[in-house]
Design a protein around this motif. Sequence first.
Motif, PDB file in Angstrom:
ATOM      1  N   ARG A 123     -13.706  -0.682  -8.010  1.00 49.51           N
ATOM      2  CA  ARG A 123     -12.952  -0.714  -9.255  1.00 49.51           C
ATOM      3  C   ARG A 123     -11.522  -1.145  -8.992  1.00 49.51           C
ATOM      4  O   ARG A 123     -11.037  -1.110  -7.882  1.00 49.51           O
ATOM      5  CB  ARG A 123     -12.974   0.643  -9.943  1.00 49.51           C
ATOM      6  N   HIS A 175      -8.684   8.680  -2.817  1.00 53.62           N
ATOM      7  CA  HIS A 175      -8.798   8.183  -4.183  1.00 53.62           C
ATOM      8  C   HIS A 175     -10.236   7.877  -4.566  1.00 53.62           C
ATOM      9  O   HIS A 175     -10.490   7.230  -5.571  1.00 53.62           O
ATOM     10  CB  HIS A 175      -7.916   6.941  -4.360  1.00 53.62           C
ATOM     11  N   ASP A 176     -11.178   8.346  -3.766  1.00 50.21           N
ATOM     12  CA  ASP A 176     -12.592   8.141  -4.043  1.00 50.21           C
ATOM     13  C   ASP A 176     -12.984   8.932  -5.287  1.00 50.21           C
ATOM     14  O   ASP A 176     -12.403   9.965  -5.594  1.00 50.21           O
ATOM     15  CB  ASP A 176     -13.436   8.601  -2.849  1.00 50.21           C
ATOM     16  N   ASP A 216      -9.490   1.631 -15.722  1.00 49.08           N
ATOM     17  CA  ASP A 216     -10.282   1.263 -14.546  1.00 49.08           C
ATOM     18  C   ASP A 216     -11.322   0.243 -14.981  1.00 49.08           C
ATOM     19  O   ASP A 216     -11.986   0.413 -16.013  1.00 49.08           O
ATOM     20  CB  ASP A 216     -10.991   2.485 -13.958  1.00 49.08           C
ATOM     21  N   CYS A 236      -4.003  -2.299  -9.485  1.00 50.85           N
ATOM     22  CA  CYS A 236      -4.212  -1.362  -8.385  1.00 50.85           C
ATOM     23  C   CYS A 236      -5.682  -1.495  -7.971  1.00 50.85           C
ATOM     24  O   CYS A 236      -6.581  -1.226  -8.763  1.00 50.85           O
ATOM     25  CB  CYS A 236      -3.905   0.051  -8.863  1.00 50.85           C
ATOM     26  N   ASP A 296      -6.332   3.342   1.202  1.00 48.44           N
ATOM     27  CA  ASP A 296      -7.490   2.987   0.381  1.00 48.44           C
ATOM     28  C   ASP A 296      -7.108   2.317  -0.937  1.00 48.44           C
ATOM     29  O   ASP A 296      -7.974   2.052  -1.766  1.00 48.44           O
ATOM     30  CB  ASP A 296      -8.386   4.202   0.146  1.00 48.44           C
ATOM     31  N   ILE A 297      -5.835   2.001  -1.132  1.00 44.53           N
ATOM     32  CA  ILE A 297      -5.358   1.382  -2.373  1.00 44.53           C
ATOM     33  C   ILE A 297      -4.400   0.240  -2.043  1.00 44.53           C
ATOM     34  O   ILE A 297      -3.487   0.411  -1.234  1.00 44.53           O
ATOM     35  CB  ILE A 297      -4.586   2.405  -3.248  1.00 44.53           C
ATOM     36  N   TRP A 299      -8.772  -0.501  -5.594  1.00 36.74           N
ATOM     37  CA  TRP A 299      -9.310   0.542  -4.722  1.00 36.74           C
ATOM     38  C   TRP A 299     -10.172  -0.114  -3.650  1.00 36.74           C
ATOM     39  O   TRP A 299     -11.048  -0.925  -3.942  1.00 36.74           O
ATOM     40  CB  TRP A 299     -10.122   1.520  -5.551  1.00 36.74           C
ATOM     41  N   SER A 317     -18.160   6.216  -6.531  1.00 32.72           N
ATOM     42  CA  SER A 317     -17.783   5.336  -5.415  1.00 32.72           C
ATOM     43  C   SER A 317     -18.020   3.856  -5.685  1.00 32.72           C
ATOM     44  O   SER A 317     -18.181   3.077  -4.766  1.00 32.72           O
ATOM     45  CB  SER A 317     -18.511   5.740  -4.132  1.00 32.72           C
ATOM     46  N   THR A 333      -1.726  -2.185  -4.132  1.00 28.87           N
ATOM     47  CA  THR A 333      -1.090  -2.455  -5.420  1.00 28.87           C
ATOM     48  C   THR A 333      -0.536  -3.868  -5.407  1.00 28.87           C
ATOM     49  O   THR A 333      -0.082  -4.368  -4.382  1.00 28.87           O
ATOM     50  CB  THR A 333       0.038  -1.456  -5.740  1.00 28.87           C
ATOM     51  N   HIS A 357      -6.375   7.658 -11.859  1.00 32.32           N
ATOM     52  CA  HIS A 357      -5.123   8.152 -11.274  1.00 32.32           C
ATOM     53  C   HIS A 357      -3.880   7.644 -11.979  1.00 32.32           C
ATOM     54  O   HIS A 357      -2.776   7.762 -11.440  1.00 32.32           O
ATOM     55  CB  HIS A 357      -5.027   7.756  -9.792  1.00 32.32           C
ATOM     56  N   GLN A 374       0.848  -1.191   0.000  1.00 38.25           N
ATOM     57  CA  GLN A 374       0.000   0.000   0.000  1.00 38.25           C
ATOM     58  C   GLN A 374       0.887   1.245   0.000  1.00 38.25           C
ATOM     59  O   GLN A 374       0.942   1.978   0.979  1.00 38.25           O
ATOM     60  CB  GLN A 374      -0.931  -0.007   1.209  1.00 38.25           C
TER      61      GLN A 374
END
Length: 122
Positions: free
Chosen positions: A54, A46-47, A87, A38, A25-26, A40, A51, A28, A79, A20
């Motif tokens: 993804r 990163h929202d 995504d 990545c 919140d992510i 979520w 919401s 990898t 991002h 992380q």
Amino acid sequence: MNIEQVREYTLSLNGVTEDQPFDDDIITFRLEGKIFVCLWLGGGEHDMKDSEPRLALKLSPDRNEELRAQFSAVTPAFHWNKKHWSDMYYEQLEDSQIMEWIKESYKLIVSKLPKALRQKYA
């Protein structure tokens, strides 16, 4: 697929690690230090407005364009470099598609590794 199934499947691939590096919140997923997924986890910085769950996958530019044209649940990554990353709103897609695309992303990373390392993952 749900978030745990995505995580479990990705970690089942040979040599995959998770971390992380960006925020809580992510997650990898990496192969030999190279990020290819990545995921979520929800909320946080990163929202997005929708919401919806993804993940971002690294795929070839042509493949990203193809999938975005074919599936409304595949969009340019929010991002990440939009040429190389998409995504995937995985709850709106078939489990088999998500697994296939994760594996495709994994194989893309394998193909870019030095020959000696590639043989470990072939």
